[in-house]
Scaffold this active site. Structure first.
Site, PDB file in Angstrom:
ATOM      1  CB  CYS A  16       2.935  -8.271   0.991  1.00 49.74           C
ATOM      2  SG  CYS A  16       1.894  -7.228  -0.186  1.00 49.74           S
ATOM      3  CB  SER A  44      -1.930  -2.976   6.904  1.00 46.31           C
ATOM      4  OG  SER A  44      -0.850  -3.916   6.359  1.00 46.31           O
TER       5      SER A  44
END
Length: 553
Positions: free
Chosen positions: A193, A467
């Site tokens: 990502c 996260s």
């Protein structure tokens, strides 16, 4: 060589016969046997492109004079595992990966390893194995994804345009059509990502510590440079075997400090605290949790990276990459050895120009302190971690009313039903390494806070973790965890909680006598998972402040 154990002497006739049955000719029996530990899977974008990199690594190994053997490892995507039972398995796979690499390398007496990795827990798991085995190893991280592109130059990223967009849609801020545009553009192709989330932070720290080649940490997954790095890494591992250069000669205390400083300068993922502690443990390096905070106070944040800022990995790469960050940090970086010969300061000196709109100089930092802070107090006697680079100035100090939830699901339901209001402190507990088990990431509730517009009026604390895509006033890794009788398990709805990040304090504003009375009646809840791998994991995993590692006891 280690492989002589299975290739040399008449006693090894059965071993050579099996190798020949695998297609290995006699002429290769005296070459270095190089294991390529690959975490390829077509389940997740961060690992889809690895088949191509495997070919280039293999070519490099054979060009260098070795013989390559592939073996597979699991690759779990935290994004896909998020918000359901699957997230219990994410952090534990770090230990599985380390054990699997160790098992194959020892069972087959491999001389060296190329560790092909990318996503969140795979990279630290492989580094743990490298440090534990202490045989020649080199890491190849498969590279970050490009940012998504939309009309009028808009850039899309995974966390902002999926998890946070979901909450914006729920709140009526965006339409269903706008939500679909986000979904279609957030992940345009292969790679980890796009922002400075856990996978990319760990890739950067791997390069900083000298365990991967220059620019490996930032070169995009789709780039030809990444292929060339893969080839060069294959060549290099043979040289490392020939010269017996092993990970513990690279993974020194000074190398870990350099990694922490680069992490702090970029505002990286709070998960790196867990992972660096775990890798240091395998390397035999003493690295107390307090080290992160000591260095944070003297290491400014020099970059504003997505998700909290505007820059993506593609921007960091062309701005100067890891070496550019080390150049800007100057004397704060210690001169340590890397596995490819150059020292860290030599690498920094090799960078001619740094784009200071992306990587600022020490004289003009984004923030005066580094991106991660370690908090203590009566809620977290052994520590808690916050990514302060993602916290607004308004929320650096905050006092609010506790709303307690004994799981992520309960907290998420309350958020989506509008039960959390300004002035609340969301407490999510029994989500630690043992209590979870697996110390799940709380990305869904933290993204919901931001998407619902509560990021400047509500804090969240947990014995779970976050996260790398998390931003906002979110404090995790609270130790000891609730399942071990930690004070976070004694908080009740309506209690007042004080957060003071500059002072590094997290306090429950309740009299000590009241807390002692609550502790006297506290009863540990039954395990959430009572069978299988996670049940075994829960029995042997340690607390977050020691890296959530598993022990032999």
């Amino acid at each position: 060589m280690r492989s002589d154990t299975i290739t040399q002497g008449f006693e090894r006739t059965p071993h050579r016969a099996l190798l020949k049955g695998s297609g290995v000719p006699q002429s290769q029996m005296d070459k270095p046997f190089i294991g390529v530990a690959t975490s390829f899977t077509d389940l997740i974008p961060g690992h889809v492109g690895m088949r191509d990199l495997e070919r280039f690594i293999e070519k490099g190994v054979h060009t260098g004079g070795g013989h390559a053997f592939f073996f597979g490892l699991p690759g779990v995507c935290d994004g896909i595992a998020m918000g359901h039972k699957g997230m219990h398995y994410s952090l534990p796979t770090r230990e599985l990966i380390a054990d699997m690499v160790e098992s194959v390398a020892e069972a087959h007496r491999l001389d060296g390893l190329v560790l092909l990795t990318n996503c969140d827990k795979i990279t630290p798991g492989m580094l743990m194995a490298a440090a534990r085995l202490d045989i020649p190893c080199i890491v190849v991280t498969a590279g970050p994804m490009m940012s998504g592109r939309g009309q009028e130059g808009r850039k899309f990223s995974f966390v902002t345009d999926t998890f946070e967009a979901m909450a914006r849609y729920k709140a009526g801020v965006i339409s269903e059509r706008e939500l679909m545009v986000c979904e279609e553009n957030a992940c345009p192709g292969i790679g980890s990502c796009q922002g400075l989330f856990t996978a990319n932070t760990m890739a950067i720290l791997t390069e900083t510590m000298g365990m991967s080649l220059p620019r490996c940490g930032t070169a995009l997954a789709v780039s030809a440079l990444k292929r060339r790095i893969a080839f060069a890494s294959g060549e290099k591992i043979v040289e490392l075997v020939q010269n017996n250069i092993t990970p513990r000669s690279i993974l020194t205390r000074e190398a870990f400090e350099n990694a922490i400083r680069v992490d702090l300068a970029l505002g990286g993922s709070s998960n790196t605290v867990l992972h660096l502690l775990a890798i240091a443990n395998e390397a035999g390096v003493e690295l107390p949790l307090e080290t992160f905070d000591i260095l944070a106070k003297e290491t400014p944040q020099l970059a504003s990276m997505n998700p909290a800022g505007e820059h993506f990995m593609e921007d960091l790469d062309v701005a100067g990459g890891v070496s550019g960050v080390m150049k800007q940090l100057g004397d704060k970086i210690k001169d340590t050895q890397t596995l490819f010969g150059l020292t860290t300061r030599q690498l920094a000196a090799s960078v001619e120009n740094v784009d200071e709109t992306v990587i600022r100089p020490l004289t003009n930092p984004v923030k005066k302190e580094g991106g991660i802070a370690v908090l203590f107090g009566n809620i977290a006697p052994k520590g808690a971690v916050v990514k302060q680079s993602g916290v607004s100035d308004k929320m650096m100090k905050f006092e609010g009313t506790a709303r307690c939830f004994d799981s992520e699901e309960l907290a998420m339901a309350a958020l989506m039903e509008g039960e959390i209001v300004a002035g609340n402190v969301v407490v999510i507990r029994y989500e630690g390494p043992k209590g979870g088990p697996g110390m799940r990431e709380m990305l869904a509730p933290t993204a919901a806070l931001m998407g619902l517009g509560l990021g400047d009026s509500v804090a969240l604390i947990t014995d779970g973790r976050f996260s790398g895509g998390t931003r906002g006033p979110c404090i995790g890794h609270i130790s000891p965890e609730a399942a071990q009788g930690g004070p976070i398990g004694l908080i009740q709805d309506g209690d007042r909680i004080s957060l003071d990040i500059p002072a590094r304090r997290l306090e429950l504003l309740v009299d000590e006598a009241v807390l002692q009375a609550r502790a006297a009646t506290w009863v540990a809840p039954p395990p959430k998972i009572a069978k299988g791998w996670l049940a075994r994991y829960a029995k042997v995993v340690t607390s977050a402040h020691t890296g959530a590692v598993t022990t032999a006891e």
